[in-house]
Write an enzyme that holds these catalytic residues in place. Structure first.
Site, mmCIF file in Angstrom:
data_model
loop_
_atom_site.group_PDB
_atom_site.id
_atom_site.type_symbol
_atom_site.label_atom_id
_atom_site.label_comp_id
_atom_site.label_asym_id
_atom_site.label_seq_id
_atom_site.Cartn_x
_atom_site.Cartn_y
_atom_site.Cartn_z
ATOM 1 C CG ASP A 476 -2.163 0.756 1.144
ATOM 2 O OD1 ASP A 476 -2.289 1.536 0.190
ATOM 3 O OD2 ASP A 476 -3.024 0.590 2.020
ATOM 4 C CG ASP A 546 -9.252 2.784 -0.237
ATOM 5 O OD1 ASP A 546 -8.888 1.615 -0.459
ATOM 6 O OD2 ASP A 546 -8.560 3.593 0.398
HETATM 7 C C1 DGJ Z 1 -5.790 1.988 1.927
HETATM 8 C C2 DGJ Z 1 -6.169 0.761 1.159
HETATM 9 O O1 DGJ Z 1 -6.662 1.095 -0.079
HETATM 10 C C3 DGJ Z 1 -7.168 -0.040 1.986
HETATM 11 O O2 DGJ Z 1 -7.604 -1.150 1.257
HETATM 12 C C4 DGJ Z 1 -6.520 -0.450 3.265
HETATM 13 O O3 DGJ Z 1 -5.461 -1.343 3.018
HETATM 14 C C5 DGJ Z 1 -6.027 0.770 4.010
HETATM 15 N N1 DGJ Z 1 -5.204 1.603 3.186
HETATM 16 C C6 DGJ Z 1 -5.260 0.373 5.235
HETATM 17 O O4 DGJ Z 1 -4.712 1.425 5.869
#
Ligand code: DGJ
Length: 743
Positions: A476, A546
């Site tokens: 990430d 997200d």
């Molecule tokens: C952003 C990601 O897109 C989410 O899926 C998740 O992993 C969060 N970060 C965790 O902090």
């Protein structure tokens, strides 16, 4: 595939496309003559040269047709009578930027040049050929090597440029595009993918206007805002017809893609590293290579363009270990627990997931340091024993014992203030130590332009990976870079920071994959903030957004599919009310959308009712049945959610014997019009069984007439028709196979 006429005309062709350029005799520059559908090779392409005497500055004395403002070029530069944006700009020791890169020589190779830590397409010797044209600067010993790779089976040419320094002077490279193409068109549209966090890859189509139009990133990542892709198309182009020229940059950092329409109806198309805040000091022996750009020509609209990208990326860009390997159905605990979990919760989720048929458990953010919220512990990749008292190794073993693979979340490029790493190494943080350094999500960016930083993070990740049974990593990255500065670079080299940073990211990917070649990595940057081809080279799938709402996902996934194959589009079924938009959608709708991607679940499966669990089991069986079709078949977009209330798409197997169609109606309509859906990509001569209707129809018929959907009338449907009203947000999946009688 590569013809050369008299050492001065170059014709790259593969029966689908032609790309022609030549050495312009008066100025020595490389002149662009043609890019488009294949044309027969000729002993000379002189007839493609266009010249007019126009008011302008002329390069040659007593000559009135040597204005480079009016010559279509391959490597335009400043100081040669061309006033449009150059592809290369060098600052010389005298402070000027006047260049003149002349044709010098060429070579042809069927081996791909490999640049350390810079992802590029790859190919076997019989699959492509590369023409390298060398230009030599008249005012220095700098040379530019321009690579044009033509692929046997694709209407695609890839471009990459390299500038080579041979003497003792210092030059500052200020701009170095990966490609520059002067196309004799202007009455066109251009299409690109815009967005924001949780609203990525929205399809935008605008009319080309005179002057400059541009997409770019200045954020240190390819970004949620613009994907490093755009296409120019005929005004009448649709998903299925019209000329499309599309460009996709294999790069994850600051980029620019621009079209400069000049007053003579020439569109100068450029793509490459964003020159904003960029400069690179060239010293003796240095070679600076641009990222590679994929130039894709489609004669039949955007669907063909996308199919070219999908097939090309799967064959020539995505790591072959995973390119066509079955992707596991995963469960991710993020939306189920966020930071609030302990071992028993994880075990319970994993057990339920295993019972449902899920294949991979991904432990997301919050397993390390003492990360109970987003203000803590990044950069301290030690398990949090409060939450997981037996450690990650034991957890990974227990998950494996349940028959699941195990995956773990990392955010390798970041650090939180409360960590030993932050305290010990203020010099490892991006930003000027005497100026303000902003936080993003309470976190700071580690300076990946420094090898020691990469080594430290690698060691920490390696310690976890080697001690545990880990099959998958979610990488990430949750903030942009706003104060680019590295204490390790001298003041002359701060302009190199952004590019060095992203090379550092690639270097860590390389190190990890060298040691763990079978690891499945899913890239993520707060969702789709770095959904780009360069990361696909390492990480064959990307967490697309997200936003997990099924209705929002129709647009996001439709947009992503413009460039990226379904096997790259991370998609999960999440709970309702949806966490991003509070929308209620059925479990069926959520699964029918997620199915056209990598497919997984991101909700608390222990809280599902028995009915829901059995529905989920069936969804997983369905996905597993169609997984290879979805990920190796040919994808067609049929109706755009950007144009109305319906979205539809389908996948057809390579041998055309089966197809799966997804049809989604966003809002219910009273007394609706009749609905039909014309299919694509089937074999006209095959008979197909439509399993949902127990009907047999020919491919020709299905493509000409289409599927005829009844059962749309919803007023008092249960009284009159003995059926449930579909209501808002309804979906259908339709599966076709070639009729067995015929095969
Ligand atoms: C952003 C990601 O897109 C989410 O899926 C998740 O992993 C969060 N970060 C965790 O902090």
């Amino acid at each position: 595939m590569i013809y050369i006429n008299n050492n001065k005309e170059f014709h790259l062709t593969n029966g689908m496309i032609s790309y022609i350029c030549r050495v312009e005799e008066k100025t020595g520059v490389l002149e662009q003559l043609y890019f488009g559908s294949a044309i027969p090779h000729q002993p000379t392409f002189d007839y493609l040269i266009e010249r007019e005497i126009r008011p302008s500055n002329n390069f040659k004395k007593e000559d009135h047709t040597s204005s480079l403002e009016h010559i279509k070029q391959e490597m335009p530069m400043y100081g040669t009578t061309d006033f449009r944006y150059p592809a290369v700009e060098v600052q010389y020791p005298d402070g000027d930027a006047i260049s003149h890169f002349n044709y010098s020589n060429y070579r042809i190779s069927n081996k791909k040049r490999k640049i350390p830590n810079l992802p590029t397409s790859f190919y076997d010797e019989a699959e492509a050929e590369t023409l390298t044209i060398v230009l030599k600067d008249r005012y220095s010993s700098l040379t530019i090597e321009m690579d044009y790779t033509i692929f046997k089976d694709f209407p695609i040419i890839s471009r990459q440029n390299h500038i080579v320094h041979h003497d003792d002077c210092r030059y500052q490279l200020m701009r170095f595009m990966s490609m520059s193409l002067d196309l004799p068109i202007d009455d066109c549209d251009w299409l690109h993918l815009d967005g924001a966090w949780a609203r990525e890859t929205q399809v935008k189509r605008d009319k080309l206007h005179s002057g400059l139009q541009q997409i770019s990133s200045t954020r240190g990542a390819s970004s949620h805002i613009h994907n490093p892709f755009f296409a120019i198309c005929e005004k009448s182009a649709t998903e299925f017809q019209g000329d499309v020229y599309a460009f996709s940059l294999i790069y994850s950092g600051n980029f620019v893609g621009q079209i400069e329409v000049d007053t003579y109806r020439i569109s100068r198309v450029q793509m490459g590293i964003n020159p904003y805040q960029f400069s690179w000091q060239l010293e003796k022996g240095d070679v600076f290579s641009s990222p590679e750009v994929i130039m894709n020509y489609a004669q039949n609209g955007f669907n063909e363009m996308s199919r070219n990208f999908h097939a090309f990326f799967k064959k020539h860009l995505i790591r072959q270990t995973w390119a066509s390997k079955e992707r596991p159905v995963l469960i991710n605990n993020w939306e189920a627990t966020y930071f609030n979990f302990d071992e028993s919760k994880i075990q319970a989720l994993a057990q339920e997931a295993a019972d449902l048929g899920i294949e991979l458990f991904v432990l997301d953010d919050g397993w390390f340091g003492h990360r109970d919220n987003d203000a803590s512990s990044l950069g301290n990749w030690q398990v949090d024993k409060r939450k997981l008292p037996h450690g990650i190794r034991s957890l990974s073993q227990k998950i494996h014992e349940k028959g699941l693979k195990f995956g773990l979340w990392f955010e390798p490029e970041m650090v939180s203030m409360d960590t030993p790493l932050y305290q010990a190494h203020p010099d490892w943080i991006v930003g000027h130590p005497q100026k303000n350094i902003s936080h993003g999500r309470n976190q700071y960016v580690l300076d990946f332009s420094q090898n020691c930083v990469i080594d430290c993070i690698f060691e920490q990740m390696d310690a976890v990976l080697k001690a545990c049974e880990i099959d998958y990593v979610k990488w990430d990255m949750n903030r942009y870079i706003s104060e680019a500065y590295s204490v390790s670079l001298g003041k002359q080299r701060q302009g190199e920071f952004f590019h060095r940073y992203i090379l550092g990211v690639y270097a860590l990917y390389e190190k990890l994959l060298a040691k763990y070649p079978d690891l499945l990595i899913e890239s993520c940057a707060g969702g789709g903030g770095r959904f780009d081809p360069a990361l696909l080279y390492y990480a064959p799938q990307t967490w697309t957004s997200d936003d997990t709402d099924a209705i929002e996902r129709l647009k996001i996934q439709y947009g992503a599919s413009m460039v990226y194959p379904l096997s790259a589009i991370g998609s999960h079924v999440s709970e309702v009310p949806n966490h991003q938009v509070a929308r209620m959608t059925s479990l069926k709708m959520r699964s029918d959308v997620a199915l056209f991607g990598t497919f997984g679940y991101e909700l608390d499966v222990t809280k599902l009712s028995q009915r829901e669990k059995s529905q989920v089991k069936n969804q997983i069986i369905l996905f597993k049945k169609h997984r290879m079709l979805l990920h190796t078949g040919t994808f067609f977009r049929l109706q755009s959610p950007f144009n109305g209330n319906v979205c539809a798409w389908m996948v057809v197997s390579e041998n055309q014997t089966e197809a799966l169609i997804g049809y989604y109606q966003i809002l219910a309509e009273p007394n609706p019009p009749y609905q039909r859906l014309r299919l694509k990509g089937l074999n006209a001569d095959f008979d197909y069984t439509i399993w949902e209707k127990e009907q047999v129809r020919t491919g020709k018929d299905l493509m000409a007439v289409g599927l005829i959907f009844g059962e749309n009338y919803i007023d008092r449907a249960s009284d009159f028709w003995q059926r449930q009203m579909a209501g808002d947000f309804s979906s259908k999946l339709i599966y076709l196979t070639r009729n067995k009688m015929q095969s």
